[in-house]
Design a protein around this motif. Structure first.
Motif, PDB file in Angstrom:
ATOM      1  N   LYS A 216      -0.850   0.867  10.458  1.00 19.12           N
ATOM      2  CA  LYS A 216      -2.251   0.748  10.872  1.00 19.12           C
ATOM      3  C   LYS A 216      -3.142   1.763  10.156  1.00 19.12           C
ATOM      4  CE  LYS A 216      -5.131   1.543  14.970  1.00 19.12           C
ATOM      5  NZ  LYS A 216      -5.101   1.902  16.422  1.00 19.12           N
ATOM      6  N   LYS A 217      -2.757   3.019  10.196  1.00 20.10           N
ATOM      7  CA  LYS A 217      -3.610   4.070   9.643  1.00 20.10           C
ATOM      8  C   LYS A 217      -3.554   4.119   8.123  1.00 20.10           C
ATOM      9  CE  LYS A 217      -3.742   6.967  13.757  1.00 20.10           C
ATOM     10  NZ  LYS A 217      -3.481   8.294  14.351  1.00 20.10           N
ATOM     11  N   LEU A 218      -2.367   3.890   7.562  1.00 20.92           N
ATOM     12  CA  LEU A 218      -2.244   3.902   6.111  1.00 20.92           C
ATOM     13  C   LEU A 218      -3.032   2.741   5.508  1.00 20.92           C
ATOM     14  CD1 LEU A 218      -0.622   5.826   4.223  1.00 20.92           C
ATOM     15  CD2 LEU A 218       1.076   4.004   4.022  1.00 20.92           C
ATOM     16  N   LEU A 219      -2.952   1.577   6.131  1.00 21.43           N
ATOM     17  CA  LEU A 219      -3.664   0.408   5.637  1.00 21.43           C
ATOM     18  C   LEU A 219      -5.179   0.605   5.727  1.00 21.43           C
ATOM     19  CD1 LEU A 219      -3.900  -2.447   4.600  1.00 21.43           C
ATOM     20  CD2 LEU A 219      -3.430  -3.279   6.917  1.00 21.43           C
ATOM     21  N   LYS A 220      -5.646   1.155   6.815  1.00 23.37           N
ATOM     22  CA  LYS A 220      -7.085   1.396   6.967  1.00 23.37           C
ATOM     23  C   LYS A 220      -7.612   2.288   5.849  1.00 23.37           C
ATOM     24  CE  LYS A 220     -10.563   3.284  10.120  1.00 23.37           C
ATOM     25  NZ  LYS A 220     -10.812   3.942  11.430  1.00 23.37           N
TER      26      LYS A 220
ATOM     27  N   ASP B  49       1.031   2.063  -5.858  1.00 30.86           N
ATOM     28  CA  ASP B  49       2.450   1.687  -5.861  1.00 30.86           C
ATOM     29  C   ASP B  49       3.233   2.292  -4.697  1.00 30.86           C
ATOM     30  OD1 ASP B  49       2.192   0.004  -7.985  1.00 30.86           O
ATOM     31  OD2 ASP B  49       2.968   1.405  -9.476  1.00 30.86           O
ATOM     32  N   PRO B  50       3.172   3.625  -4.473  1.00 28.76           N
ATOM     33  CA  PRO B  50       3.949   4.169  -3.353  1.00 28.76           C
ATOM     34  C   PRO B  50       3.478   3.686  -1.989  1.00 28.76           C
ATOM     35  CG  PRO B  50       2.588   5.876  -4.361  1.00 28.76           C
ATOM     36  CD  PRO B  50       2.549   4.701  -5.273  1.00 28.76           C
ATOM     37  N   TRP B  51       2.177   3.495  -1.818  1.00 30.40           N
ATOM     38  CA  TRP B  51       1.688   3.023  -0.527  1.00 30.40           C
ATOM     39  C   TRP B  51       2.088   1.573  -0.299  1.00 30.40           C
ATOM     40  CZ3 TRP B  51      -3.468   5.168   1.751  1.00 30.40           C
ATOM     41  CH2 TRP B  51      -3.447   6.581   1.718  1.00 30.40           C
ATOM     42  N   ASN B  52       2.007   0.747  -1.326  1.00 28.50           N
ATOM     43  CA  ASN B  52       2.446  -0.641  -1.187  1.00 28.50           C
ATOM     44  C   ASN B  52       3.927  -0.704  -0.834  1.00 28.50           C
ATOM     45  OD1 ASN B  52       0.363  -2.627  -1.576  1.00 28.50           O
ATOM     46  ND2 ASN B  52       0.169  -1.944  -3.699  1.00 28.50           N
ATOM     47  N   THR B  53       4.716   0.160  -1.460  1.00 25.82           N
ATOM     48  CA  THR B  53       6.154   0.191  -1.171  1.00 25.82           C
ATOM     49  C   THR B  53       6.419   0.558   0.277  1.00 25.82           C
ATOM     50  OG1 THR B  53       6.706   0.756  -3.464  1.00 25.82           O
ATOM     51  CG2 THR B  53       8.340   1.301  -1.777  1.00 25.82           C
ATOM     52  N   THR B  54       5.700   1.558   0.775  1.00 26.56           N
ATOM     53  CA  THR B  54       5.886   1.972   2.173  1.00 26.56           C
ATOM     54  C   THR B  54       5.465   0.872   3.129  1.00 26.56           C
ATOM     55  OG1 THR B  54       5.711   4.353   1.781  1.00 26.56           O
ATOM     56  CG2 THR B  54       5.017   3.561   3.941  1.00 26.56           C
ATOM     57  N   LEU B  55       4.324   0.275   2.897  1.00 21.56           N
ATOM     58  CA  LEU B  55       3.871  -0.817   3.772  1.00 21.56           C
ATOM     59  C   LEU B  55       4.895  -1.944   3.788  1.00 21.56           C
ATOM     60  CD1 LEU B  55       0.080  -0.908   2.789  1.00 21.56           C
ATOM     61  CD2 LEU B  55       1.032  -0.153   4.971  1.00 21.56           C
ATOM     62  N   ALA B  56       5.466  -2.246   2.636  1.00 27.80           N
ATOM     63  CA  ALA B  56       6.470  -3.315   2.560  1.00 27.80           C
ATOM     64  C   ALA B  56       7.722  -2.961   3.340  1.00 27.80           C
ATOM     65  CB  ALA B  56       6.799  -3.596   1.092  1.00 27.80           C
ATOM     66  N   LYS B  57       8.214  -1.747   3.183  1.00 26.47           N
ATOM     67  CA  LYS B  57       9.446  -1.354   3.866  1.00 26.47           C
ATOM     68  C   LYS B  57       9.265  -1.292   5.379  1.00 26.47           C
ATOM     69  CE  LYS B  57      12.023   0.978   0.244  1.00 26.47           C
ATOM     70  NZ  LYS B  57      12.788   2.192  -0.137  1.00 26.47           N
ATOM     71  N   LEU B  58       8.109  -0.836   5.822  1.00 30.14           N
ATOM     72  CA  LEU B  58       7.899  -0.704   7.266  1.00 30.14           C
ATOM     73  C   LEU B  58       7.601  -2.030   7.945  1.00 30.14           C
ATOM     74  CD1 LEU B  58       5.822   2.607   7.592  1.00 30.14           C
ATOM     75  CD2 LEU B  58       8.289   2.285   7.476  1.00 30.14           C
ATOM     76  N   SER B  59       7.042  -2.968   7.202  1.00 23.42           N
ATOM     77  CA  SER B  59       6.622  -4.234   7.801  1.00 23.42           C
ATOM     78  C   SER B  59       7.518  -5.411   7.469  1.00 23.42           C
ATOM     79  CB  SER B  59       5.194  -4.562   7.338  1.00 23.42           C
ATOM     80  OG  SER B  59       5.183  -4.878   5.948  1.00 23.42           O
ATOM     81  N   GLY B  60       8.269  -5.302   6.374  1.00 23.02           N
ATOM     82  CA  GLY B  60       9.086  -6.433   5.946  1.00 23.02           C
ATOM     83  C   GLY B  60       8.301  -7.449   5.143  1.00 23.02           C
TER      84      GLY B  60
ATOM     85  N   PHE C 187       3.104  -7.876   0.248  1.00 23.12           N
ATOM     86  CA  PHE C 187       1.778  -7.998  -0.352  1.00 23.12           C
ATOM     87  C   PHE C 187       1.521  -6.840  -1.314  1.00 23.12           C
ATOM     88  CE2 PHE C 187       1.539  -9.765   4.002  1.00 23.12           C
ATOM     89  CZ  PHE C 187       1.396 -11.098   3.648  1.00 23.12           C
ATOM     90  N   ARG C 188       0.509  -7.018  -2.188  1.00 21.27           N
ATOM     91  CA  ARG C 188       0.209  -5.985  -3.171  1.00 21.27           C
ATOM     92  C   ARG C 188      -1.228  -5.482  -3.094  1.00 21.27           C
ATOM     93  NH1 ARG C 188       4.046  -3.180  -4.740  1.00 21.27           N
ATOM     94  NH2 ARG C 188       2.848  -2.545  -6.591  1.00 21.27           N
ATOM     95  N   SER C 189      -2.129  -6.221  -2.490  1.00 19.96           N
ATOM     96  CA  SER C 189      -3.521  -5.774  -2.427  1.00 19.96           C
ATOM     97  C   SER C 189      -3.877  -5.364  -1.000  1.00 19.96           C
ATOM     98  CB  SER C 189      -4.471  -6.879  -2.884  1.00 19.96           C
ATOM     99  OG  SER C 189      -4.606  -7.872  -1.882  1.00 19.96           O
ATOM    100  N   PRO C 190      -4.746  -4.369  -0.844  1.00 21.46           N
ATOM    101  CA  PRO C 190      -5.173  -3.966   0.505  1.00 21.46           C
ATOM    102  C   PRO C 190      -5.766  -5.117   1.301  1.00 21.46           C
ATOM    103  CG  PRO C 190      -5.822  -2.309  -1.099  1.00 21.46           C
ATOM    104  CD  PRO C 190      -5.298  -3.483  -1.886  1.00 21.46           C
ATOM    105  N   GLN C 191      -6.465  -6.021   0.629  1.00 27.64           N
ATOM    106  CA  GLN C 191      -7.077  -7.141   1.341  1.00 27.64           C
ATOM    107  C   GLN C 191      -6.021  -8.082   1.927  1.00 27.64           C
ATOM    108  OE1 GLN C 191      -8.110  -6.076  -1.721  1.00 27.64           O
ATOM    109  NE2 GLN C 191      -9.871  -5.009  -0.811  1.00 27.64           N
ATOM    110  N   ASP C 192      -4.973  -8.340   1.155  1.00 24.83           N
ATOM    111  CA  ASP C 192      -3.896  -9.194   1.668  1.00 24.83           C
ATOM    112  C   ASP C 192      -3.168  -8.507   2.821  1.00 24.83           C
ATOM    113  OD1 ASP C 192      -4.458 -11.210  -0.093  1.00 24.83           O
ATOM    114  OD2 ASP C 192      -2.971 -10.591  -1.580  1.00 24.83           O
TER     115      ASP C 192
END
Length: 259
Positions: free
Chosen positions: A190-194, A225-236, A239-244
């Protein structure tokens, strides 16, 4: 009579269980650990700082045996590694080998290692810009401890640190919590994505001379890149763009995703 037999059975079961729990646990500190710690401290204290390679030789040994050490031996090792960062003569920013190796060792030492890494990360010794690579190593190692008392500190660092490299390393470090409870993962996402969306929005401009946008473009390039990787690992998700990510979050934030 039945009640008496039942209680006896419980006592017997408990007595049989306790030795199994304690089997292999050291009953006293190991004198060899004390000798090794003393030798390590002497090497680290070398006035010319020429013994760091020899000092590093102890680290893998301690990592391999740390979990099975007597608690007093663990405390001695942690104290020695803390001294590397907080009390020993400061190494040059270009000579990080002992610091890097000590940070990696601490990342394998759980909660005790996490405390030292946090203390070192926030220490005034390492506040100047030349220490950014070390601070990046420290926050990355803190994430590798998977200490449940540190994820919020790492998250706050990712969101607020003024240095792009530290934001990137901290955001990436949060990927280590991919097996944490869904409440923790949801809060991180939630917070990282915001913040991710905010930074990308601030990076957009039609002007070639917008300094804020230019700064945010550099930040976004560092963290993407590192933030996208973390979001992917935590959520399963993948996606690659903040909007998606934001679109998915709005539709699935209450789901039991990623685990």
């Amino acid at each position: 009579m039945k009640r008496f037999l039942s209680m006896s059975s419980l006592v017997f079961v408990a007595a049989a269980w306790l030795p199994a729990q304690e089997e292999g646990a050291p009953k006293a500190p190991d004198p060899q650990v004390a000798k090794d710690v003393s030798a390590f401290n002497e090497l680290v204290a070398d006035k010319k700082m020429s013994k760091d390679l020899e000092a590093r030789a102890y680290l893998s040994k301690w990592v391999q045996s740390f979990e099975t050490m007597h608690s007093k031996d663990q405390q001695a090792v942690i104290k020695a590694l803390s001294a590397v960062f907080l009390r020993a003569k400061q190494r040059e920013p270009e000579k990080l080998e002992l610091y890097d190796a000590s940070a990696v060792a601490l990342s394998r030492m759980g909660k005790a290692g996490a405390k030292v890494l946090r203390d070192a990360f926030g220490n005034s010794r390492y506040r100047k810009s030349e220490w950014i690579p070390l601070r990046g190593r420290l926050i990355a190692s803190l994430g590798q401890t998977q200490d449940l008392g540190s994820w919020d500190f790492i998250l706050d660092t990712a969101l607020r640190d003024p240095e792009d490299q530290i934001m990137a390393k901290a955001g990436g470090a949060l990927a280590n919590y991919e097996k944490a409870d869904i409440k923790i993962r949801r809060e991180i996402v939630k917070k990282l994505l915001k913040r991710f969306v905010e930074i990308q929005n601030q990076s957009r401009t039609e002007s070639l001379d917008d300094p804020v946008a230019q700064t945010r473009q550099r930040t976004y390039a560092a963290i993407a890149d590192p933030w996208n990787t973390t979001l992917a690992k935590l959520s399963g998700q993948t996606f690659r763009s903040p909007q998606d990510w934001e679109k998915w979050w709005n539709n699935h934030k209450d789901d039991n995703w990623g685990g």
